[in-house]
Each structure stands twice: as structure tokens, then as C-alpha cells.
Design a protein around this motif. Structure first.
Motif, PDB file in Angstrom:
ATOM      1  N   PHE A  55      32.097  44.333  36.241  1.00  0.00           N
ATOM      2  CA  PHE A  55      33.231  44.915  36.961  1.00  0.00           C
ATOM      3  C   PHE A  55      33.370  46.383  36.579  1.00  0.00           C
ATOM      4  N   ILE A  56      34.004  47.170  37.444  1.00  0.00           N
ATOM      5  CA  ILE A  56      34.417  48.508  37.049  1.00  0.00           C
ATOM      6  C   ILE A  56      35.553  48.351  36.043  1.00  0.00           C
ATOM      7  N   ASN A  57      35.483  49.082  34.939  1.00  0.00           N
ATOM      8  CA  ASN A  57      36.478  49.001  33.857  1.00  0.00           C
ATOM      9  C   ASN A  57      36.435  47.668  33.111  1.00  0.00           C
ATOM     10  N   SER A  58      35.269  47.044  33.034  1.00  0.00           N
ATOM     11  CA  SER A  58      35.157  45.798  32.277  1.00  0.00           C
ATOM     12  C   SER A  58      35.588  46.005  30.827  1.00  0.00           C
ATOM     13  N   VAL A  59      36.240  45.002  30.273  1.00  0.00           N
ATOM     14  CA  VAL A  59      36.605  45.026  28.859  1.00  0.00           C
ATOM     15  C   VAL A  59      35.476  44.422  28.025  1.00  0.00           C
ATOM     16  N   ARG A  60      35.037  43.235  28.395  1.00  0.00           N
ATOM     17  CA  ARG A  60      33.898  42.600  27.729  1.00  0.00           C
ATOM     18  C   ARG A  60      32.617  43.051  28.424  1.00  0.00           C
ATOM     19  N   LEU A  90      46.073  28.602  38.684  1.00  0.00           N
ATOM     20  CA  LEU A  90      45.050  29.322  37.941  1.00  0.00           C
ATOM     21  C   LEU A  90      45.651  30.447  37.107  1.00  0.00           C
ATOM     22  N   ASN A  91      45.150  30.580  35.901  1.00  0.00           N
ATOM     23  CA  ASN A  91      45.441  31.741  35.075  1.00  0.00           C
ATOM     24  C   ASN A  91      44.273  31.941  34.116  1.00  0.00           C
ATOM     25  N   HIS A  92      44.281  33.070  33.431  1.00  0.00           N
ATOM     26  CA  HIS A  92      43.166  33.407  32.554  1.00  0.00           C
ATOM     27  C   HIS A  92      42.929  32.312  31.515  1.00  0.00           C
ATOM     28  N   LYS A  93      43.999  31.825  30.920  1.00  0.00           N
ATOM     29  CA  LYS A  93      43.880  30.864  29.822  1.00  0.00           C
ATOM     30  C   LYS A  93      43.238  29.561  30.268  1.00  0.00           C
ATOM     31  N   ASN A  94      43.691  29.009  31.412  1.00  0.00           N
ATOM     32  CA  ASN A  94      43.134  27.697  31.777  1.00  0.00           C
ATOM     33  C   ASN A  94      41.737  27.814  32.391  1.00  0.00           C
ATOM     34  N   ILE A  95      41.410  28.966  32.981  1.00  0.00           N
ATOM     35  CA  ILE A  95      40.033  29.169  33.459  1.00  0.00           C
ATOM     36  C   ILE A  95      39.083  29.235  32.266  1.00  0.00           C
ATOM     37  N   VAL A 108      28.622  34.175  26.595  1.00  0.00           N
ATOM     38  CA  VAL A 108      27.971  34.109  27.914  1.00  0.00           C
ATOM     39  C   VAL A 108      28.988  34.288  29.046  1.00  0.00           C
ATOM     40  N   ILE A 109      30.261  34.437  28.676  1.00  0.00           N
ATOM     41  CA  ILE A 109      31.322  34.621  29.661  1.00  0.00           C
ATOM     42  C   ILE A 109      31.937  35.998  29.465  1.00  0.00           C
ATOM     43  N   GLY A 110      31.994  36.772  30.540  1.00  0.00           N
ATOM     44  CA  GLY A 110      32.592  38.096  30.464  1.00  0.00           C
ATOM     45  C   GLY A 110      34.066  38.060  30.792  1.00  0.00           C
ATOM     46  N   ASP A 111      34.538  39.094  31.467  1.00  0.00           N
ATOM     47  CA  ASP A 111      35.950  39.169  31.834  1.00  0.00           C
ATOM     48  C   ASP A 111      36.294  38.145  32.909  1.00  0.00           C
ATOM     49  N   ILE A 112      37.536  37.707  32.876  1.00  0.00           N
ATOM     50  CA  ILE A 112      38.103  36.846  33.915  1.00  0.00           C
ATOM     51  C   ILE A 112      39.242  37.653  34.522  1.00  0.00           C
ATOM     52  N   ILE A 113      39.133  37.994  35.810  1.00  0.00           N
ATOM     53  CA  ILE A 113      40.106  38.913  36.390  1.00  0.00           C
ATOM     54  C   ILE A 113      40.716  38.351  37.670  1.00  0.00           C
ATOM     55  N   PHE A 121      35.088  35.782  37.647  1.00  0.00           N
ATOM     56  CA  PHE A 121      34.648  35.884  36.255  1.00  0.00           C
ATOM     57  C   PHE A 121      33.160  36.203  36.230  1.00  0.00           C
ATOM     58  N   ALA A 122      32.742  36.840  35.148  1.00  0.00           N
ATOM     59  CA  ALA A 122      31.345  37.242  34.985  1.00  0.00           C
ATOM     60  C   ALA A 122      30.655  36.316  33.992  1.00  0.00           C
ATOM     61  N   VAL A 123      29.370  36.025  34.257  1.00  0.00           N
ATOM     62  CA  VAL A 123      28.571  35.212  33.343  1.00  0.00           C
ATOM     63  C   VAL A 123      27.193  35.843  33.209  1.00  0.00           C
ATOM     64  N   THR A 124      26.481  35.451  32.166  1.00  0.00           N
ATOM     65  CA  THR A 124      25.094  35.892  32.044  1.00  0.00           C
ATOM     66  C   THR A 124      24.238  35.150  33.073  1.00  0.00           C
ATOM     67  N   LYS A 125      23.183  35.797  33.491  1.00  0.00           N
ATOM     68  CA  LYS A 125      22.273  35.190  34.467  1.00  0.00           C
ATOM     69  C   LYS A 125      21.682  33.892  33.937  1.00  0.00           C
ATOM     70  N   GLU A 126      21.478  33.838  32.625  1.00  0.00           N
ATOM     71  CA  GLU A 126      20.853  32.660  32.018  1.00  0.00           C
ATOM     72  C   GLU A 126      21.725  31.413  32.152  1.00  0.00           C
ATOM     73  N   ILE A 127      23.033  31.592  32.045  1.00  0.00           N
ATOM     74  CA  ILE A 127      23.928  30.426  32.062  1.00  0.00           C
ATOM     75  C   ILE A 127      24.380  30.083  33.481  1.00  0.00           C
ATOM     76  N   TYR A 128      24.113  30.972  34.438  1.00  0.00           N
ATOM     77  CA  TYR A 128      24.611  30.785  35.799  1.00  0.00           C
ATOM     78  C   TYR A 128      24.254  29.421  36.409  1.00  0.00           C
ATOM     79  N   PRO A 129      22.996  28.952  36.341  1.00  0.00           N
ATOM     80  CA  PRO A 129      22.684  27.642  36.941  1.00  0.00           C
ATOM     81  C   PRO A 129      23.528  26.508  36.353  1.00  0.00           C
ATOM     82  N   PHE A 130      23.749  26.559  35.051  1.00  0.00           N
ATOM     83  CA  PHE A 130      24.565  25.520  34.413  1.00  0.00           C
ATOM     84  C   PHE A 130      26.004  25.578  34.922  1.00  0.00           C
ATOM     85  N   ILE A 131      26.579  26.779  34.983  1.00  0.00           N
ATOM     86  CA  ILE A 131      27.956  26.941  35.470  1.00  0.00           C
ATOM     87  C   ILE A 131      28.064  26.455  36.911  1.00  0.00           C
TER      88      ILE A 131
END
Length: 244
Positions: A55-60, A90-95, A108-113, A121-131
Motif C-alpha cells: 500500500f502507499i504509506n504502508s506501516v508494515r 469486520l475490524n482490524h482485530k478480528n481479521i 507473512v501478513i502486512g497491513d490490514i486497512i 490486507f497484504a500477504v507474502t506471495k508464498e503464503i497466498y495459495p494457503f490463504i
């Protein structure tokens, strides 16, 4: 995530062996890990530091360390959560909690916005199939996910207020920003719970500047936004923004 000191040691042991187009890519790092990594690299001019969080302005962010100027793929996938918006559950905590309950690691999980009342939410490419195969509900509510191809911006929201301090010492800024006794503020600094611009501090008399971000672990984060002048008793009036 492994201990910060051990993490940095392992990164730089591996970085010393980089050759040619070799590079190191991390998982998603929080701001403290990123800042410590970046600070260290200032003393290693042959190593370059790049970061992205999807994301633009990502924290993680994921960080790439390399010796060349080549552009690398950060292997980040941004996902959109599809849900019945009749139920505002939905909220950040329960996601995050639902993702972690799948057994995945936090890195493997980035920001949840939230953007335009939709969640991403952002994830690594490696974990994407599992998610994709396993993430079907948040709490007890069914959801679906799909890849998001647009570039989204993470909006940083601040709630503004004023504090009045006799000086810009760290212990006084902590005391008045987080509404705790000065002795408690000093105890938090001593115990390594206070971060200025994402770096841990240990001195009560460290001077904080306008523009600095101050985090008190467990209490939140503020930014010193503007100097507004002085009171009749020569105390400083500071506008702060509280991250919400």
C-alpha cells in the motif's frame, strides 16, 4: 518474530555474503525493526535498503537488502475481503485474529486497512495459495477474498489535542501525552517501553522535537505536530496528533 538483536545479527551475517545480484528479502516488519535495520545500514554504504508493504504509506513493510540498484519484486499480494455489508462485523482485530488462527506467522501478513468501507490486507506471495484456500471466515461470519490490482493508500488518521509542558524532555512529553504520573513515565522509559521515531529510548532527558513520533507500548502512539507558543508562565503549548 525473533528477538530484534538476533534478527539484526542474522541479517548482517547473511548480508556480508551477498554477491552480484544476490539479495535478502524479509517478511513484513513492524516500524521498530525497519528503523533499526535502516539505521544500521547507514554505516554500511555498500548495502542498499528498499521497502514496500503493498500500500502507499504502508506501516508494515518487507525489506530488501542488496548491493546493486536493480529493482526487485517484493512478492506481495493485496487481497480484498468480500462480505455481506449488512453486518458490520469486520475490524482490524478480528481479521488479524482469524488469519492468525490458521497457524500462519505474523511476518507473512502486512497491513490490514479499511478503504472506502472495504477491507484489504497484504500477504507474502508464498503464503497466498494457503490463504486463498483456508481463509473463509472472520469469527463465525463467512467471507470471500479476491486479489486487488489497484494501488491503494493507507490513510493515517490523527486525533488532535494540545498539551502544555515545561520542557520537551521525553519523560514530560510521555507524562502529558498519555496522562500518567511522571514517575510512571520514567519507569516506562527505563523498561524500554518508549520508542521515538520507532527507536527504543532509555534517557528521561532526551529532547523530543516537533515532527517526532512517540510510542508508548500498550498505550498508543502520538506525533508532535506543531509548536503553538508559550503560556504566561513560559510553558510550551504543543499540538499533538494521536494515532487512531
Amino acid at each position: 518474530m525473533e528477538d530484534l538483536e538476533l534478527f539484526l545479527k542474522n541479517i548482517f551475517l547473511n548480508a556480508s555474503d551477498l554477491k552480484g545480484n544476490d539479495y535478502i528479502i524479509t517478511g513484513f516488519l513492524d516500524e521498530t525493526y525497519q528503523k533499526n535495520l535502516e539505521e544500521y545500514l547507514k554505516y554500511h554504504k555498500n548495502l542498499k535498503f528498499y521497502k514496500s508493504g503493498g500500500f502507499i504509506n504502508s506501516v508494515r513493510n518487507r525489506v530488501i537488502i542488496t548491493k546493486d540498484d536493480k529493482k526487485y519484486d517484493f512478492d506481495i499480494i493485496v487481497l480484498k475481503i468480500i462480505f455481506n455489508d449488512k453486518f458490520n462485523f469486520l475490524n482490524h482485530k478480528n481479521i488479524l485474529g482469524s488469519l492468525m488462527s490458521l497457524g500462519v506467522k505474523r511476518e507473512v501478513i502486512g497491513d490490514i486497512i479499511k478503504n472506502d468501507d472495504k477491507w484489504y490486507f497484504a500477504v507474502t506471495k508464498e503464503i497466498y495459495p494457503f490463504i486463498l484456500n483456508e481463509f473463509h471466515q472472520v469469527g463465525n461470519k463467512k467471507i470471500e477474498i479476491e486479489k486487488e490490482n489497484n494501488i491503494l493508500e493507507e490513510v493515517i488518521n490523527l486525533k488532535y489535542e494540545k498539551i502544555i509542558v515545561s520542557s520537551m524532555r521525553a519523560d514530560l512529553i510521555i507524562k502529558d501525552s498519555f496522562h500518567i504520573p511522571r514517575i510512571k513515565a520514567q519507569e516506562c522509559i527505563r523498561e524500554g517501553l518508549v520508542f521515538v521515531n520507532h527507536l527504543e529510548i532509555h534517557k528521561n532527558d532526551l529532547l523530543i522535537d516537533i515532527g517526532d513520533e512517540v510510542n508508548l507500548r500498550g498505550k498508543g502512539k502520538i506525533k508532535l505536530v506543531e509548536y503553538l507558543g508559550e503560556t504566561k508562565s513560559d510553558k510550551k503549548i504543543i499540538k499533538i496528533g494521536r494515532f487512531i
